[in-house]
Write a protein that holds these residues in place. Structure first.
Motif, mmCIF file in Angstrom:
data_model
loop_
_atom_site.group_PDB
_atom_site.id
_atom_site.type_symbol
_atom_site.label_atom_id
_atom_site.label_comp_id
_atom_site.label_asym_id
_atom_site.label_seq_id
_atom_site.Cartn_x
_atom_site.Cartn_y
_atom_site.Cartn_z
ATOM 1 N N TYR A 146 0.804 -1.227 0.000
ATOM 2 C CA TYR A 146 0.000 0.000 0.000
ATOM 3 C C TYR A 146 0.841 1.282 0.000
ATOM 4 N N ASN A 147 1.841 1.364 0.862
ATOM 5 C CA ASN A 147 2.655 2.585 0.961
ATOM 6 C C ASN A 147 3.335 2.933 -0.364
ATOM 7 N N GLN A 148 3.876 1.888 -1.029
ATOM 8 C CA GLN A 148 4.549 2.110 -2.314
ATOM 9 C C GLN A 148 3.563 2.588 -3.383
ATOM 10 N N LEU A 149 2.412 1.945 -3.431
ATOM 11 C CA LEU A 149 1.417 2.298 -4.446
ATOM 12 C C LEU A 149 0.835 3.687 -4.207
ATOM 13 N N ASP A 150 0.612 4.002 -2.942
ATOM 14 C CA ASP A 150 0.057 5.305 -2.592
ATOM 15 C C ASP A 150 1.064 6.418 -2.898
ATOM 16 N N ARG A 151 2.336 6.172 -2.662
ATOM 17 C CA ARG A 151 3.380 7.174 -2.891
ATOM 18 C C ARG A 151 3.520 7.525 -4.367
ATOM 19 N N HIS A 152 3.266 6.519 -5.238
ATOM 20 C CA HIS A 152 3.392 6.752 -6.684
ATOM 21 C C HIS A 152 2.035 6.993 -7.359
ATOM 22 N N TYR A 153 0.995 7.182 -6.556
ATOM 23 C CA TYR A 153 -0.339 7.524 -7.071
ATOM 24 C C TYR A 153 -0.878 6.482 -8.056
ATOM 25 N N PHE A 154 -0.828 5.230 -7.639
ATOM 26 C CA PHE A 154 -1.359 4.150 -8.470
ATOM 27 C C PHE A 154 -2.867 4.026 -8.302
ATOM 28 N N ARG A 155 -3.506 3.632 -9.364
ATOM 29 C CA ARG A 155 -4.909 3.209 -9.280
ATOM 30 C C ARG A 155 -4.879 1.721 -8.940
ATOM 31 N N ILE A 156 -5.476 1.347 -7.814
ATOM 32 C CA ILE A 156 -5.355 -0.018 -7.296
ATOM 33 C C ILE A 156 -6.636 -0.807 -7.559
ATOM 34 N N ALA A 157 -6.467 -1.998 -8.129
ATOM 35 C CA ALA A 157 -7.582 -2.921 -8.344
ATOM 36 C C ALA A 157 -7.393 -4.101 -7.391
ATOM 37 N N ILE A 158 -8.310 -4.269 -6.464
ATOM 38 C CA ILE A 158 -8.214 -5.346 -5.469
ATOM 39 C C ILE A 158 -9.130 -6.482 -5.889
ATOM 40 N N GLY A 159 -8.546 -7.644 -6.154
ATOM 41 C CA GLY A 159 -9.313 -8.804 -6.599
ATOM 42 C C GLY A 159 -9.401 -9.876 -5.527
ATOM 43 N N ASN A 160 -10.341 -10.778 -5.711
ATOM 44 C CA ASN A 160 -10.507 -11.882 -4.761
ATOM 45 C C ASN A 160 -9.491 -12.997 -4.986
ATOM 46 N N SER A 161 -8.919 -13.042 -6.179
ATOM 47 C CA SER A 161 -7.965 -14.098 -6.518
ATOM 48 C C SER A 161 -7.019 -13.601 -7.602
ATOM 49 N N GLN A 162 -5.928 -14.330 -7.801
ATOM 50 C CA GLN A 162 -4.989 -13.980 -8.870
ATOM 51 C C GLN A 162 -5.651 -14.108 -10.242
ATOM 52 N N ALA A 163 -6.506 -15.119 -10.381
ATOM 53 C CA ALA A 163 -7.193 -15.316 -11.662
ATOM 54 C C ALA A 163 -8.048 -14.105 -12.006
ATOM 55 N N ASN A 164 -8.719 -13.567 -11.008
ATOM 56 C CA ASN A 164 -9.542 -12.380 -11.211
ATOM 57 C C ASN A 164 -8.683 -11.171 -11.597
ATOM 58 N N ASN A 165 -7.541 -11.036 -10.944
ATOM 59 C CA ASN A 165 -6.630 -9.928 -11.255
ATOM 60 C C ASN A 165 -6.007 -10.082 -12.642
ATOM 61 N N ASN A 166 -5.719 -11.316 -13.018
ATOM 62 C CA ASN A 166 -5.167 -11.562 -14.358
ATOM 63 C C ASN A 166 -6.127 -11.068 -15.440
ATOM 64 N N MET A 167 -7.399 -11.335 -15.236
ATOM 65 C CA MET A 167 -8.406 -10.933 -16.212
ATOM 66 C C MET A 167 -8.520 -9.414 -16.278
ATOM 67 N N ARG A 168 -8.535 -8.770 -15.111
ATOM 68 C CA ARG A 168 -8.679 -7.311 -15.077
ATOM 69 C C ARG A 168 -7.461 -6.629 -15.696
ATOM 70 N N LEU A 169 -6.280 -7.149 -15.411
ATOM 71 C CA LEU A 169 -5.067 -6.587 -16.000
ATOM 72 C C LEU A 169 -5.105 -6.728 -17.528
ATOM 73 N N SER A 170 -5.523 -7.897 -17.995
ATOM 74 C CA SER A 170 -5.578 -8.141 -19.441
ATOM 75 C C SER A 170 -6.552 -7.198 -20.134
ATOM 76 N N VAL A 171 -7.693 -6.968 -19.509
ATOM 77 C CA VAL A 171 -8.690 -6.061 -20.084
ATOM 78 C C VAL A 171 -8.143 -4.640 -20.150
ATOM 79 N N ASP A 172 -7.481 -4.199 -19.071
ATOM 80 C CA ASP A 172 -6.958 -2.830 -19.029
ATOM 81 C C ASP A 172 -5.809 -2.622 -20.018
ATOM 82 N N VAL A 173 -4.967 -3.639 -20.189
ATOM 83 C CA VAL A 173 -3.897 -3.542 -21.183
ATOM 84 C C VAL A 173 -4.495 -3.424 -22.579
ATOM 85 N N SER A 174 -5.533 -4.198 -22.849
ATOM 86 C CA SER A 174 -6.190 -4.143 -24.165
ATOM 87 C C SER A 174 -6.803 -2.768 -24.423
ATOM 88 N N LYS A 175 -7.414 -2.193 -23.401
ATOM 89 C CA LYS A 175 -7.992 -0.854 -23.544
ATOM 90 C C LYS A 175 -6.910 0.174 -23.857
#
Length: 203
Positions: A49-78
């Motif tokens: 959290y401290n690192q992400l907050d310091r660099h002003y990241f938009r954080i996506a919190i998922g229930n699982s790695q699989a869920n995060n993989n999908m969200r990352l893939s969608v955002d990269v495509s966009k």
């Protein structure tokens, strides 16, 4: 001229301590980081959290790695199809993101990967991205370069087999066929002596 870059970090497969190295590299190489997004499960949020907050990241919190993989893939495509960036960077050792990197390169953009050597899949990352950057100290690579782990050996083998299509295989077989063959010694055979039959001529 600075390159506009979108940065996506897979926090569950990377150590938070390497965040500084990522931004040091991007700054030194003249990238303009326009988008900063991080994907993380709740278990790792406190560490990051401290690192992400310091660099002003938009954080996506998922229930699982699989869920995060999908969200990352969608955002990269966009980001890819928005036509707003020159480069896209993914910080992760996950080799399945290589499909995204290949698509990025197909569209004429630069694909970067920040990874940790000790987490494996380096062979796949080299094939998928334009630039890969090992976040771990160089001595880690040197110590492991002589004796590869069993997992790394399987990765290299899988890479070779994955990229070997029928045409390539045919070409390899043809090239082997044209190589000069080394002469092999024939086994010595025992000669059978034949007795000459002579006919006596009476005078």
């Amino acid at each position: 001229m600075a390159k506009n870059l979108a940065l996506f970090i897979d926090c569950d497969r990377l150590e938070a301590a390497f965040m500084t190295l990522i931004f040091d590299y991007l700054q030194n190489e003249g990238y303009n980081v326009c988008v900063k997004r991080a994907y993380i499960t709740k278990d790792n949020l406190d560490v990051w959290y401290n690192q992400l907050d310091r660099h002003y990241f938009r954080i996506a919190i998922g229930n699982s790695q699989a869920n995060n993989n999908m969200r990352l893939s969608v955002d990269v495509s966009k980001a890819l199809y928005s036509n707003s960036y020159d480069s896209i960077a993914i910080a992760s050792n996950y080799r399945e993101f290589g499909v995204l990197a290949s698509e990025v390169r197909t569209k004429g953009l630069e694909a970067l990967c920040f990874y940790q050597y000790s987490k494996g899949n380096e062979a796949f990352l080299k094939r998928a991205y334009n630039i890969i950057y090992n976040l771990e100290p160089k001595h880690v690579v040197e110590q492991n370069s002589e004796i590869a782990s069993t997992g790394d050996m399987f990765d290299i083998l899988a890479t070779t087999l994955e990229g070997l299509d029928t045409q390539t295989l045919s070409e390899k077989i043809s090239s082997q066929a044209t190589l000069p063959k080394t002469a092999t010694k024939k086994p010595r055979t025992t000669k059978t002596t034949r007795t000459k039959r002579t006919t006596s001529v009476k005078k």
